[in-house]
Design a protein around this motif. Structure first.
Motif, short mmCIF file in Angstrom:
data_model
loop_
_atom_site.label_atom_id
_atom_site.label_comp_id
_atom_site.label_asym_id
_atom_site.label_seq_id
_atom_site.Cartn_x
_atom_site.Cartn_y
_atom_site.Cartn_z
N ARG A 82 62.12 21.84 -27.26
CA ARG A 82 60.92 22.51 -27.76
C ARG A 82 61.15 24.01 -27.88
NH1 ARG A 82 57.04 24.15 -24.55
NH2 ARG A 82 57.76 22.81 -22.87
N CYS A 86 61.08 25.68 -31.55
CA CYS A 86 59.95 26.55 -31.84
C CYS A 86 60.28 28.04 -31.75
CB CYS A 86 58.81 26.25 -30.87
SG CYS A 86 58.07 24.63 -31.08
N SER A 112 51.46 29.06 -33.93
CA SER A 112 51.47 27.74 -33.28
C SER A 112 52.81 27.46 -32.62
CB SER A 112 51.15 26.63 -34.30
OG SER A 112 49.86 26.80 -34.83
N ILE A 167 53.46 26.84 -28.66
CA ILE A 167 54.06 25.59 -28.23
C ILE A 167 55.38 25.85 -27.51
CG2 ILE A 167 55.16 23.46 -29.07
CD1 ILE A 167 52.94 23.50 -31.30
N TRP A 194 47.96 20.43 -31.33
CA TRP A 194 48.72 19.52 -30.48
C TRP A 194 50.18 19.54 -30.90
CZ3 TRP A 194 45.67 14.24 -30.67
CH2 TRP A 194 44.50 14.35 -29.92
N PHE A 195 51.05 19.15 -29.97
CA PHE A 195 52.42 18.80 -30.33
C PHE A 195 52.76 17.51 -29.61
CE2 PHE A 195 53.38 20.81 -26.31
CZ PHE A 195 54.40 20.03 -25.79
N VAL A 229 53.98 18.99 -34.96
CA VAL A 229 52.87 19.91 -34.72
C VAL A 229 51.71 19.38 -35.56
CG1 VAL A 229 52.08 22.29 -34.92
CG2 VAL A 229 54.50 21.81 -34.40
#
Length: 128
Positions: free
Chosen positions: A22, A26, A59, A63, A92-93, A122
């Motif tokens: 992640r 990200c 976002s 995240i 949300w992820f 995502v």
């Protein structure tokens, strides 16, 4: 006599791998020396993309920096789902664990990097 014991993945290892993946996907934080390279891809729903590049970037930042998981939103301890607030919206992820890049079957050994391909999605709750 045959061995019918089912393989049980180590949840702490899966969580550590999902966290590293992640952060890499990200935030472009590279995997550490001696850590496995985790294969996968990052995708976002059409609705998230429609909010524009600044929203998507915010976002991904949120995240990628998420560190708090609870039993309520992470019952398996895999760190494979989370929710963040971005510009007044809930995002949300989720991370799905597959056995290969063909995305056909779930990984039977999600704690083994060579046998797991991750897809981080995502999305908005309404996309679910």
């Amino acid at each position: 006599m045959t061995d019918t014991a089912e393989y049980v993945a180590d949840a702490a290892t899966v969580a550590a791998h999902n966290d590293a993946f992640r952060r890499n996907a990200c935030l472009a934080i590279p995997f550490g020396v001696g850590e496995p390279v985790l294969m996968g891809q990052l995708v976002a729903t059409r609705a998230v993309h429609a909010k524009g590049a600044p929203f998507l970037q915010a976002s991904l930042e949120a995240i990628g920096r998420l560190t708090e998981f609870s039993e309520g939103n992470d019952p398996d301890g895999y760190h494979d789902f989370g929710a963040v607030e971005v510009m007044g919206e809930t995002v949300w992820f989720k991370i799905d664990l597959f056995d290969g890049a063909d995305l056909q079957y779930g990984s039977e050994a999600p704690d083994v990097p060579a046998r797991t391909y991750r897809v981080l999605t995502v999305l908005f709750p309404s996309d679910w």
